[in-house]
Design a protein around this motif. Structure first.
Motif, PDB file in Angstrom:
ATOM      1  N   ASN A 148       1.679   6.836  -0.950  1.00 27.30           N
ATOM      2  CA  ASN A 148       0.558   5.798  -1.168  1.00 27.30           C
ATOM      3  C   ASN A 148       0.731   5.527  -2.612  1.00 27.30           C
ATOM      4  OD1 ASN A 148      -1.061   5.417   1.337  1.00 27.30           O
ATOM      5  ND2 ASN A 148      -0.820   7.630   1.118  1.00 27.30           N
ATOM      6  N   ARG A 154       4.942  10.036   3.284  1.00 34.44           N
ATOM      7  CA  ARG A 154       4.795   8.790   3.038  1.00 34.44           C
ATOM      8  C   ARG A 154       4.218   8.923   1.744  1.00 34.44           C
ATOM      9  NH1 ARG A 154       1.495   6.736   7.421  1.00 34.44           N
ATOM     10  NH2 ARG A 154       2.884   8.228   8.769  1.00 34.44           N
ATOM     11  N   LYS A 163       0.914  -1.363   0.104  1.00 32.24           N
ATOM     12  CA  LYS A 163       0.126  -0.031  -0.161  1.00 32.24           C
ATOM     13  C   LYS A 163       0.726   1.131   0.006  1.00 32.24           C
ATOM     14  CE  LYS A 163      -4.309  -1.516   0.762  1.00 32.24           C
ATOM     15  NZ  LYS A 163      -5.593  -1.328   0.134  1.00 32.24           N
ATOM     16  N   GLN A 164       2.085   1.272   0.662  1.00 32.61           N
ATOM     17  CA  GLN A 164       2.432   2.519   0.941  1.00 32.61           C
ATOM     18  C   GLN A 164       4.192   2.303   1.366  1.00 32.61           C
ATOM     19  OE1 GLN A 164       1.533   4.009   5.060  1.00 32.61           O
ATOM     20  NE2 GLN A 164       0.310   5.518   3.955  1.00 32.61           N
TER      21      GLN A 164
END
Length: 501
Positions: A344, A342, A95-96
């Motif tokens: 995504n 972060r 996801k990330q």
């Protein structure tokens, strides 16, 4: 002057004093009943808040061998790091990506297993070697967060906590009125603990003075917490302050909102973006045969309809389809000034790359650096770039308020929040002790302060209820419900009436 005139004058002099006493007892009664509901919730919120605040420190110590490495040469490309995670977790959805914050930190990739378990996979960035995984769901922080937000019972728990926070505002207002000095007796206890005048006086002083000193902070905690709640927050305040998707220009919009990037109850997305629709990548005939090289899974759910669009904005690799990957996106993030953030990853054929740095996600502590950028996974075009300057006044307040609320602004912030949480527990427990000391012995009753006989005071209370009902709908609805139950049931059933007072 005759005697009757003297008696009338004396009555006139005493009447305002009697009214003040009656109003005081009315405020005390409201304060009592609100506290009866709020106290257990306030204790729970303070304890779970402390757990959440220190969980990160404890878990960093627990997993230190998975979170820190010795710097050794140049950092391996993020694309290679991503590939070793894929090899280690072939069935998981990635996801990330969270880049190292210091040279001694690991790279982290957020993944979800086939069983739905959330993990942080840590990678040595100098060797592209998977060190291990850290659970995201079965942690002390997640447990405390779930209790703090929903009591582990979902929407019902959210509503109960919102009601407690709304009644908490009544407690603060009525408590300030009760504390406010009116005569020599009340002034004697201002900012003092009278140790030699009995237990009731001591606990009253502790309850009132600690409550007044911390009251402003408690109000800020309550309001910032309410801003996440399901009714007052989601339907009113947050909805009014959500970032308008129209500002994204011609970028095509998905049918999912930014809240989809949160991990369960863990809030990572800036407050004002949660309800805003996500932009989506544009698929051309060439891309219909496959997804971009770094799409995190093979799900082919196309959110919204496919369309071509021209976005008058900066681009990463404009017009060079296929050259957009996790390395070029992270390089672009550094070029744009992102440091702690972060990333995504796209989760579908129309998914996008999102570079996000926010106080909500604990990426940064300076709210003025809040920034969320969306990038088309094919063309590399910047579809949206939302900065702190674009926030509403309420959203800016939340960006700072949540960071302060969670103790993320450094050691001093954490120390102050620790003292405040312990103070809120003391206020709640001292209120319970005060009730226990003054209750009639051997009598089965809540023993609330006596109700006023003056109808005018009840009319004033109804005005307060009406204002409360507009400002805090759940609290207003609950009070009206209780009044109706009192009239229809409680007042007609003698044992209930005696117990509830």
């Amino acid at each position: 002057m005759n005697t009757s005139q003297c008696q009338v004058s004396a009555s006139d002099i005493q009447s305002p004093l009697s009214q003040r006493r009656a109003f005081y007892r009315t405020a005390w009664r409201w304060h009592f009943y609100a506290g009866l509901y709020v106290a257990p919730f306030l204790i729970m919120l303070a304890i779970t808040g402390l757990m959440m605040m220190y969980a990160g420190t404890l878990e960093n110590y627990r997993y230190q061998n998975l979170l820190h490495v010795e710097p050794a040469g140049p950092i391996i490309s993020v694309r290679q790091q991503l590939e070793v995670v894929r090899q280690q977790f072939p069935e998981a959805t990635i996801k990330q990506y969270l880049p190292p914050k210091t040279p001694e930190d690991v790279s982290r990739f957020a993944v979800v297993t086939q069983q739905g378990e959330g993990l942080f996979v840590t990678v040595n960035p100098y060797q592209a070697q998977v060190l291990g995984s850290i659970p995201r769901d079965n942690t002390m922080y997640q447990l405390a967060n779930d209790i703090h937000g929903t009591l582990l019972i979902g929407e019902t728990g959210d509503r109960l906590i919102e009601l407690a926070a709304s009644f908490g505002v009544i407690l603060l207002v009525s408590g300030l009125y009760l504390w406010w000095p009116r005569d020599n007796a009340s002034r004697a206890g201002m900012f003092r603990l009278r140790l030699g005048q009995g237990k009731r006086t001591f606990w009253r002083d502790a309850h009132a003075n600690v409550g007044v000193v911390t009251g402003v902070f408690l109000l800020l905690f309550l309001l910032s917490g309410l801003s996440w709640s399901g009714v007052w927050g989601s339907k009113m305040v947050q909805a009014w302050n959500s970032f308008p998707a129209e500002v994204f220009g011609d970028a095509p919009l998905s049918d999912v909102t930014h809240a989809a990037m949160n991990h369960g109850e863990a809030e990572e997305v800036p407050w004002n973006l949660e309800q805003t629709p996500m932009p989506m990548s544009v698929i051309t005939e060439e891309e219909m045969t496959g997804t971009a090289a770094d799409t995190a899974n093979t799900t082919s759910h196309h959110a919204g309809h496919h369309m071509k669009t021209s976005v008058p904005a900066r681009s990463l690799q404009q017009g060079i389809v296929g050259n957009v990957n996790i390395d070029s996106v992270t390089a672009f993030a550094r070029q744009e000034g992102f440091t702690n953030y972060r990333l995504n990853l796209p989760q579908s054929a129309t998914g996008i790359y999102t570079i996000m740095a926010s106080t909500m996600g604990k990426d940064i502590t300076d709210a003025t650096q809040d920034r969320t950028m969306h990038i088309d996974q094919y063309s590399g075009k910047v579809l949206a770039d939302v900065k702190y300057a674009d926030y509403t006044a309420m959203a800016k307040t939340m960006a700072w308020g949540i960071a302060l609320h969670e103790g993320d602004m450094g050691y001093a912030n954490k120390a102050v929040n620790t003292v405040l949480c312990l103070s809120f527990v003391l206020i709640s427990l001292s209120g319970i002790v005060m009730w226990w000391l003054r209750r009639p012995k051997g009598k089965l009753s809540l023993s609330p302060p006596p109700a006023p006989n003056d109808p005018a005071l009840w009319k004033g209370a109804m005005v307060v209820i009406a204002v409360l009902g507009v400002c805090f709908p759940l609290a207003g609805l609950a009070i009206v419900t209780v009044l109706v139950l009192d009239w229809l049931v409680i007042s007609r059933v003698a044992p209930l009436s005696r117990f509830l007072g």
